[in-house]
Design a protein around this motif. Structure first.
Motif, PDB file in Angstrom:
ATOM      1  N   ASN A 146       0.872  -1.171   0.000  1.00  0.00           N
ATOM      2  CA  ASN A 146       0.000   0.000   0.000  1.00  0.00           C
ATOM      3  C   ASN A 146       0.910   1.222   0.000  1.00  0.00           C
ATOM      4  OD1 ASN A 146      -2.434  -1.443   0.152  1.00  0.00           O
ATOM      5  ND2 ASN A 146      -2.362  -1.512   2.384  1.00  0.00           N
ATOM      6  N   VAL A 147       0.894   1.968  -1.109  1.00  0.00           N
ATOM      7  CA  VAL A 147       1.783   3.117  -1.269  1.00  0.00           C
ATOM      8  C   VAL A 147       0.957   4.395  -1.281  1.00  0.00           C
ATOM      9  CG1 VAL A 147       3.600   4.174  -2.652  1.00  0.00           C
ATOM     10  CG2 VAL A 147       3.333   1.675  -2.642  1.00  0.00           C
ATOM     11  N   LEU A 148       1.187   5.252  -0.307  1.00  0.00           N
ATOM     12  CA  LEU A 148       0.471   6.520  -0.212  1.00  0.00           C
ATOM     13  C   LEU A 148       1.258   7.605  -0.940  1.00  0.00           C
ATOM     14  CD1 LEU A 148      -1.716   8.391   0.921  1.00  0.00           C
ATOM     15  CD2 LEU A 148      -0.447   8.452   3.082  1.00  0.00           C
ATOM     16  N   HIS A 176       1.452  -2.721  -6.946  1.00  0.00           N
ATOM     17  CA  HIS A 176       1.174  -2.044  -5.684  1.00  0.00           C
ATOM     18  C   HIS A 176      -0.186  -1.337  -5.728  1.00  0.00           C
ATOM     19  CE1 HIS A 176       5.233  -3.017  -4.760  1.00  0.00           C
ATOM     20  NE2 HIS A 176       5.775  -2.132  -5.574  1.00  0.00           N
ATOM     21  N   LEU A 231      -2.535   4.746  -3.062  1.00  0.00           N
ATOM     22  CA  LEU A 231      -3.464   5.579  -2.308  1.00  0.00           C
ATOM     23  C   LEU A 231      -3.238   7.018  -2.759  1.00  0.00           C
ATOM     24  CD1 LEU A 231      -2.961   3.947   1.206  1.00  0.00           C
ATOM     25  CD2 LEU A 231      -4.257   3.119  -0.768  1.00  0.00           C
ATOM     26  N   VAL A 239      -7.301   6.208   6.032  1.00  0.00           N
ATOM     27  CA  VAL A 239      -6.515   5.150   5.413  1.00  0.00           C
ATOM     28  C   VAL A 239      -6.577   3.887   6.260  1.00  0.00           C
ATOM     29  CG1 VAL A 239      -4.162   4.427   4.835  1.00  0.00           C
ATOM     30  CG2 VAL A 239      -4.992   6.673   4.106  1.00  0.00           C
ATOM     31  N   ASP A 268      -2.819  -0.500   7.120  1.00  0.00           N
ATOM     32  CA  ASP A 268      -1.499   0.132   7.192  1.00  0.00           C
ATOM     33  C   ASP A 268      -0.929   0.362   5.797  1.00  0.00           C
ATOM     34  OD1 ASP A 268      -1.556   0.110   9.943  1.00  0.00           O
ATOM     35  OD2 ASP A 268      -0.354  -1.712  10.135  1.00  0.00           O
ATOM     36  N   ILE A 269      -0.122   1.414   5.689  1.00  0.00           N
ATOM     37  CA  ILE A 269       0.663   1.602   4.474  1.00  0.00           C
ATOM     38  C   ILE A 269       2.045   0.995   4.699  1.00  0.00           C
ATOM     39  CG2 ILE A 269      -0.581   3.716   3.924  1.00  0.00           C
ATOM     40  CD1 ILE A 269       2.077   5.231   4.635  1.00  0.00           C
ATOM     41  N   GLN A 270       2.719   0.702   3.611  1.00  0.00           N
ATOM     42  CA  GLN A 270       4.101   0.232   3.692  1.00  0.00           C
ATOM     43  C   GLN A 270       5.082   1.241   3.095  1.00  0.00           C
ATOM     44  OE1 GLN A 270       1.609  -2.199   2.401  1.00  0.00           O
ATOM     45  NE2 GLN A 270       1.409  -2.483   4.621  1.00  0.00           N
ATOM     46  N   LEU A 314       5.479   5.598   1.774  1.00  0.00           N
ATOM     47  CA  LEU A 314       4.960   6.959   1.671  1.00  0.00           C
ATOM     48  C   LEU A 314       5.795   7.715   0.647  1.00  0.00           C
ATOM     49  CD1 LEU A 314       3.388   9.510   2.615  1.00  0.00           C
ATOM     50  CD2 LEU A 314       5.067   9.706   4.472  1.00  0.00           C
TER      51      LEU A 314
END
Length: 249
Positions: free
Chosen positions: A7-9, A30, A33, A76, A82-84, A86
């Motif tokens: 999860n890439v924001l 991926h 977000l 989110v 959770d993101i991994q 940023l």
């Protein structure tokens, strides 16, 4: 070990550079977000990804607001988890010389380009550390190294690159790395024709950087092969930094 699907924001995800970043991230499998000040634009960016069979979610974000950042963190967590990774890409190029700055315009550029990434990192760092793995990538600029005609932009990007280096202590031994990607002239609508016309004279490769090239670098930084790249300013500029002259307008 690097997770295969992240999860890439991405902040500023509706911008021209980010369209290339988003596409490369999605192609790598991926989930992107897409966070942007304009929610409709964030939705459009997410729709572009899903139309190409990628995975994406839109979010509204004002990087100058602590409340907005905290609200994004909660949204989110609730909708994706959770993101991994940023990617701090939200930013502005304020084309003002010293005498042109007034009414807080210098401070606004600093707040978006430097304080914004700091707010995001501060908010999302705890979950990255708790996971024992994470990637933080700040979109800086060669202007932060060479100086630039527009002091607010150059100062904010210099600060962002130094923030990247300085955070190594905070993430020591956590499995989280922090790097900056520093583009030269990138092919987006922000680039005025005058600058485009100067590329052959000022860039040794005689090429403007494509957004997808920035996306490719970011995708690499998320991979296992990049696990020992940390605190780096990774330049993509066709060699422009090596021949740059601040006073050659």
């Amino acid at each position: 070990m690097t997770p295969t699907s992240l999860n890439v924001l991405v902040t500023g995800a509706a911008g021209g550079m980010c369209r290339g970043i988003n596409a490369r991230l999605a192609e790598a499998g991926h989930t992107v977000l897409c966070a942007d000040l304009n929610l409709e634009a964030a939705q459009a960016a997410a729709d572009q990804i899903t139309a190409a069979d990628g995975s994406a979610h839109p979010f509204e974000l004002d990087v100058t607001s602590d409340d907005s950042v905290e609200r994004l963190l909660a949204e989110v967590q609730e909708s994706v988890g959770d993101i991994q990774a940023l990617v701090n890409a939200a930013g502005i190029l304020d084309r003002k010389y010293l005498a042109d700055h007034e009414g807080g315009s210098f401070e606004r550029a600093i707040d978006i380009n430097l304080n914004g990434p700091f707010r995001m990192i501060r908010a999302f760092a705890p979950q990255l550390v708790e996971q024992g793995w994470g990637r933080i990538i700040n979109i800086s600029s060669i202007a932060g190294t060479t100086g630039y005609h527009y002091p607010s932009y150059a100062a904010s990007k210099a600060g962002l690159s130094n923030l990247t280096r300085s955070l190594l202590v905070d993430f020591w031994g956590t499995g989280v790395t922090v790097n900056s990607v520093c583009p030269g002239v990138v092919d987006t609508s922000m680039v005025i024709q005058e600058v485009r016309d100067q590329v052959k004279r000022k860039v040794p490769t005689e090429q403007i950087v494509q957004p997808e090239e920035i996306g490719a670098m970011i995708t690499f930084l998320l991979s296992e092969d990049a696990k020992n790249i940390n605190g780096a300013d990774l330049v993509i500029d066709g060699g422009a930094t090596q021949v740059f002259s601040l006073f050659d307008r």
